[in-house]
Design an enzyme around this catalytic site. Structure first.
Site, PDB file in Angstrom:
ATOM      1  N   SER A  88     -57.954 -54.542  26.677  1.00 15.70           N
ATOM      2  CA  SER A  88     -58.227 -55.939  26.985  1.00 15.70           C
ATOM      3  C   SER A  88     -57.185 -56.457  27.982  1.00 15.70           C
ATOM      4  O   SER A  88     -57.023 -55.880  29.048  1.00 15.70           O
ATOM      5  CB  SER A  88     -58.277 -56.773  25.701  1.00 15.70           C
ATOM      6  OG  SER A  88     -58.847 -58.040  25.932  1.00 15.70           O
TER       7      SER A  88
ATOM      8  N   ASP B 121     -69.704 -54.661  25.730  1.00 13.13           N
ATOM      9  CA  ASP B 121     -68.511 -55.504  25.602  1.00 13.13           C
ATOM     10  C   ASP B 121     -68.705 -56.809  26.382  1.00 13.13           C
ATOM     11  O   ASP B 121     -68.949 -56.767  27.598  1.00 13.13           O
ATOM     12  CB  ASP B 121     -67.298 -54.755  26.143  1.00 13.13           C
ATOM     13  CG  ASP B 121     -65.991 -55.513  25.972  1.00 13.13           C
ATOM     14  OD1 ASP B 121     -66.009 -56.636  25.425  1.00 13.13           O
ATOM     15  OD2 ASP B 121     -64.947 -54.965  26.372  1.00 13.13           O
TER      16      ASP B 121
END
Length: 521
Positions: A185, A451
């Site tokens: 991330s 995602d």
């Protein structure tokens, strides 16, 4: 009522919901001023046990570019269970949260997998300002001015260049030892940046779900959920959102009040706060994970509550007629959110943003929500909004505008004596390092097909396709969500096939990279 008192009263089901939104990992919550407030008031998630790995500290300067005379201690954890002399150092970027929450990754996750395969030394490195690696006395705007990408990158470079490990003999600093930098991330973007900025220190890097493209208007987040989640569920959400938007923007005050009352939120003064609260369950999509010990089933339960698409309507007690989709949505919000706000708190105290400005003013060290959001407001953006094209279906309200999503920056960070948060984040400072196109030899890009953050990665629909090679791996995990490769099981054979496959591929290309390592003469 004080913000603290109101916060204690307003916990209940909302706190549970907010913890579930990110699988008990609030660091990855979508950027939204209301969600930030609710998450800040939620009880802290129980941290993973870090006792099995020793913790050490490394002294860092407060400012790497201007001498201040101040230093602080950066925490790191070390696993030498697989280390043999000559092996690499594999460092995990803990990112925007306490490093001790990352111990499962050091124990059975990607760190242990790579260390085992390479005789490596595995490390979790805590980011400045997070956990106990805090260099300041409070989190005022002035005190946060050293929380930026440039200082964080310099921290890591200084660590790699100068650290000595108490239990490991010899010099393991770079460039004499190959260092592999992994992050997920925001940490994934940091890993990519480290390879680009410090190629002589970082021999290779893996960017998992790395959000390397910063943006102000991050409309793709919810749009990827729309495209990835079960179609029947999305159909119900789209129908309800469209209907609620028409009612909440009606010129008739009675109609606007009635639709809020159907959801049990009639006392929320500011209509965008009402609309925002309805988007809360959607954030749970990113907490889906192949490992039930890590993920959450909250999104699936939300979809179950919405029922199956039909053409039926309900005439409500509030005097308006709505679709079954909207009525079921309202029942879910009533049960999980609305009823958690109890007297003497008002709904504005529980759920308001501009109507409860005091909630954003505390700056003591317990206000850890201020950290990532400061980075958002100064450099990263990621303000979640609906699609800009009206023809694109929406799963969040059109009332969630860029101004609403970014209002936190004005509410939370008053101008300081030495630093003022800019009118908008300096996303160019991030994207100049490559953005969608970030690339380097021995930099692996690993993303998940489903995602919601994929729109900010090199696998974004807005990015150009590229080949997948050993020197520059570019891999998309089928049906993967957020950094799906990060965690692992002690018994690798029990991992799903696509997880076994990506772990095997990561081992393969890292070992190939290491064959090319030649220490400087």
């Amino acid at each position: 009522m004080s913000p603290l008192t109101a916060g204690i009263v307003c916990l209940g089901a909302v706190a549970v919901l907010l913890l579930e939104l990110a699988g008990a990992d609030a660091r990855h919550l979508p950027v939204n001023p209301q969600w930030v407030k609710l998450a800040a008031r939620a009880p802290k998630a129980k941290r993973a046990d870090a006792a099995t790995f020793p913790v050490y500290t490394f002294t860092q300067p407060l400012d790497h570019f201007v001498e201040t005379g101040h230093t602080w201690e950066q925490r790191y954890w070390l696993s030498d269970r697989h280390y043999k002399a000559g092996g690499p150092v594999i460092v995990f970027e803990a990112g925007e949260g306490p490093g001790d929450e990352r111990m499962p990754i050091l124990d059975t996750g990607i760190l242990d997998i790579l260390a085992n395969a390479t005789n490596g030394l595995a490390i979790v490195l805590e980011h400045r300002y997070y956990g106990e690696s805090v260099p300041v006395q409070n989190f005022t705007t002035d005190s946060l001015r050293w929380l930026n990408n440039e200082q964080a990158a310099a921290d890591s470079a200084n660590f790699i260049d100068n650290v000595t490990f108490p239990t490991i003999p010899g010099d393991l600093t770079a460039p004499g030892t190959p260092w592999i930098y992994y992050g997920g991330s925001y940490g994934g973007a940091r890993a990519a940046h480290m390879r680009v900025l410090y190629p002589d220190l970082v021999f290779g890097a893996i960017s998992s779900s790395g959000v390397s493209h910063a943006t102000l208007d991050d409309w793709r987040y919810f749009d990827i959920i729309r495209q990835s989640a079960p179609p029947a569920c999305i159909s119900q959400i789209e129908k309800a959102v469209d209907e609620v938007d028409k009612l909440i923007t009606s010129p008739k005050e009675a109609t606007r009040h009635a639709i809020k009352a159907v959801f049990g939120l009639q006392n929320i003064t500011y209509d965008p706060d009402f609309a925002s609260l309805l988007s809360g369950p959607l954030g749970a999509w990113q907490s889906n994970n192949w490992d039930p010990a890590v993920g959450s089933t909250s999104f699936a339960r939300f979809c179950d509550a919405l029922g199956t698409p039909d053409s039926n309507t309900v005439h409500t007690a509030q005097g308006i007629t709505v679709s079954n989709a909207t009525f079921n949505y309202a029942k879910y919000i009533n049960r999980t959110v609305s009823r958690s706000c109890e007297p003497p708190s008002t709904q504005d105290e529980c759920f308001g943003t501009i109507t409860d400005k005091e909630a954003y003013t505390p700056t003591d060290l317990s206000q850890t929500w201020r950290l990532w959001n400061f980075q958002v407001c100064t450099q990263w953006g990621f303000f979640m909004t609906p699609p800009p094209n009206p023809a694109t279906p929406r799963i969040i309200s059109k009332l969630i505008t860029l101004d609403y999503a970014s209002v936190l920056c004005k509410l939370a960070y008053a101008p300081g004596e030495h630093f003022v948060v800019p009118p908008e984040p300096d996303v160019a400072s991030v994207n100049k390092l490559g953005g969608y196109n970030i690339a380097y030899d021995r930099l692996a890009i690993i993303d998940g097909q489903d995602d919601p953050w994929r729109g900010d990665t090199p696998h974004s629909p807005a990015a150009h396709p590229r080949p997948d090679t050993t020197l520059r791996p570019f891999k998309l995990i089928p049906h993967g969500v957020h950094h799906y490769d990060e965690n692992g099981l002690a018994d690798r054979s029990q991992e799903p096939p696509q997880i076994q496959a990506i772990h095997e591929q990561e081992v393969e290309f890292v070992k190939a990279w290491l064959k090319d390592f030649k220490p400087p003469k």
